[in-house]
Scaffold this motif. Structure first.
Motif, short mmCIF file in Angstrom:
data_model
loop_
_atom_site.label_atom_id
_atom_site.label_comp_id
_atom_site.label_asym_id
_atom_site.label_seq_id
_atom_site.Cartn_x
_atom_site.Cartn_y
_atom_site.Cartn_z
N ALA A 48 34.92 40.60 60.13
CA ALA A 48 36.11 41.03 60.86
C ALA A 48 35.96 42.47 61.35
O ALA A 48 36.35 42.79 62.49
N GLY A 49 35.38 43.33 60.53
CA GLY A 49 35.20 44.73 60.93
C GLY A 49 34.21 44.87 62.07
O GLY A 49 34.44 45.65 63.01
N VAL A 50 33.10 44.14 62.03
CA VAL A 50 32.12 44.20 63.11
C VAL A 50 32.74 43.67 64.40
O VAL A 50 32.58 44.27 65.47
N LEU A 51 33.46 42.57 64.32
CA LEU A 51 34.09 42.00 65.50
C LEU A 51 35.13 42.96 66.09
O LEU A 51 35.14 43.20 67.30
N ALA A 52 35.96 43.54 65.25
CA ALA A 52 36.98 44.48 65.73
C ALA A 52 36.33 45.72 66.36
O ALA A 52 36.77 46.20 67.40
N GLY A 53 35.27 46.21 65.73
CA GLY A 53 34.57 47.38 66.27
C GLY A 53 33.94 47.10 67.62
O GLY A 53 34.01 47.92 68.54
N LEU A 54 33.32 45.94 67.76
CA LEU A 54 32.69 45.59 69.04
C LEU A 54 33.73 45.38 70.14
O LEU A 54 33.53 45.79 71.28
N LEU A 55 34.84 44.75 69.78
CA LEU A 55 35.90 44.56 70.78
C LEU A 55 36.50 45.90 71.21
O LEU A 55 36.74 46.11 72.40
N ALA A 56 36.72 46.78 70.25
CA ALA A 56 37.27 48.10 70.59
C ALA A 56 36.29 48.91 71.45
O ALA A 56 36.70 49.55 72.42
N ALA A 57 35.02 48.87 71.08
CA ALA A 57 34.02 49.61 71.85
C ALA A 57 33.94 49.10 73.30
O ALA A 57 33.81 49.88 74.23
N ASN A 58 34.00 47.80 73.47
CA ASN A 58 33.92 47.25 74.82
C ASN A 58 35.21 47.45 75.59
O ASN A 58 35.19 47.50 76.82
N ALA A 59 36.32 47.58 74.91
CA ALA A 59 37.59 47.79 75.59
C ALA A 59 37.74 49.21 76.10
O ALA A 59 38.31 49.45 77.15
N PHE A 60 37.21 50.17 75.33
CA PHE A 60 37.43 51.58 75.66
C PHE A 60 36.25 52.24 76.35
O PHE A 60 36.40 53.31 76.91
N LEU A 61 35.06 51.66 76.28
CA LEU A 61 33.90 52.30 76.90
C LEU A 61 33.46 51.58 78.14
O LEU A 61 33.62 50.48 78.38
#
Length: 61
Positions: A48-61
């Motif tokens: 869950a943490g890896v998925l949330a981190g990847l989604l956040a990184a792709n949303a903001f960068l």
């Protein structure tokens, strides 16, 4: 939003591999000491943490 899939999958895969190695080492040490392992709950949290981190990184960068 344009996702750079190769870089995203590589970063997620490397992160997951490191976290699984840490989980396996912790579990093996617990077994050697005669204790019970932590079960699958940490693996669910890792995923869950890896998925949330990847989604956040792709949303903001």
């Amino acid at each position: 939003m344009e996702i750079d899939w190769p870089r995203t999958l590589a970063a997620g895969g490397l992160t997951a591999a490191v976290m699984v190695a840490i989980y396996a080492a912790d579990t093996l040490q617990a077994w050697r000491l005669g204790e019970e392992g932590t079960g699958v709950i940490p693996l669910i949290g890792i995923a869950a943490g890896v998925l949330a981190g990847l989604l956040a990184a792709n949303a903001f960068l």
